[in-house]
Design a protein around this motif. Sequence first.
Motif, PDB file in Angstrom:
ATOM      1  N   SER A 142      30.863 -19.252   7.490  1.00 43.11           N
ATOM      2  CA  SER A 142      29.504 -18.974   6.987  1.00 43.11           C
ATOM      3  C   SER A 142      28.644 -20.242   6.997  1.00 43.11           C
ATOM      4  O   SER A 142      27.438 -20.177   7.278  1.00 43.11           O
TER       5      SER A 142
ATOM      6  N   ALA B 258      31.967 -11.889   7.383  1.00 40.58           N
ATOM      7  CA  ALA B 258      32.495 -11.203   6.194  1.00 40.58           C
ATOM      8  C   ALA B 258      33.754 -10.414   6.528  1.00 40.58           C
ATOM      9  O   ALA B 258      34.728 -10.411   5.767  1.00 40.58           O
TER      10      ALA B 258
ATOM     11  N   ASP C 182      35.525 -14.836   6.088  1.00 37.74           N
ATOM     12  CA  ASP C 182      34.896 -16.163   6.019  1.00 37.74           C
ATOM     13  C   ASP C 182      35.937 -17.285   6.043  1.00 37.74           C
ATOM     14  O   ASP C 182      36.071 -18.067   5.092  1.00 37.74           O
TER      15      ASP C 182
END
Length: 281
Positions: A62, A91, A95
């Motif tokens: 992320s 997601a 992550d």
Amino acid sequence: MTIKKIDKGWYVDIWPSGRSGKRYRKTLSTKGEAIRWKAWVIQQVTQNPDWEPPRKDRKHLSDCISIWFDGHGQHLKDSKSRLQILNKICAELGDPIAAELTPEQYTQYRAARANQVTSNTLNHDLAYLKAVYNELVKQGQLKANPLIHIKRIKIDEHELTFLTKNQIQLLIKHLKERRNKDALLITKLCLATGARWSEAEQITNQQIRPFSVRYTGTKSGRNRTIPITEELHSEIAHNRDNDRAFINSYDAFTAALVESGIKLPKGQRTHVLRHTFASPS
């Protein structure tokens, strides 16, 4: 300075400069690796007493997506949708630490989605994530792209479908019955100019000129002006008082297509209009 066997492998605990110096510890899989690492550390410290072993990169995927977007992605035409797709992939992968994602993990993730989305979507997802890694490698933020050797899924080419004259008349008949009249005008514009649905749907009144339309900000990045008939111009010119000539009409088009009973290959719903424009018939 010790090397000893523990449950997790071979544990190295050394003080190359003595107890007053820095301490170096690491667990390795084999005794040979432990011996080589010990010798390497001692050599580095001998050459430079202030030497520090390279720290593990702990950036999560992320974090990398955010860095990519701020430095590069936000300037792409599809920046918002691309970011949304990347965040979804991130997601679903949990992550992970970006540097620790393995090809096996990604191919397992891709295989699990094979029955949920098309192969074309999976190929796009792989390309988008590869682009994030490639950009951060260029910036020196990551050392390598773990996905570099993962290949695209081979897709058989499908014959492009186009509408016959009878099908065009049938589709227009059902479009005329819709409450949303812009769907009909956009369809006519696509058939007459070969525009993508999004290009025609987003056109402004300023882009509609006497007997031509000018498409800007296209997928190819090129502006193009296409002639239209006087009759079509009179239908679409000043259709609305605001800047955009049409409202969003994809759902209305889809409903009319379903009601018409026209069957199309998957993925060619509005694109069939573009194929029809380019067809020789």
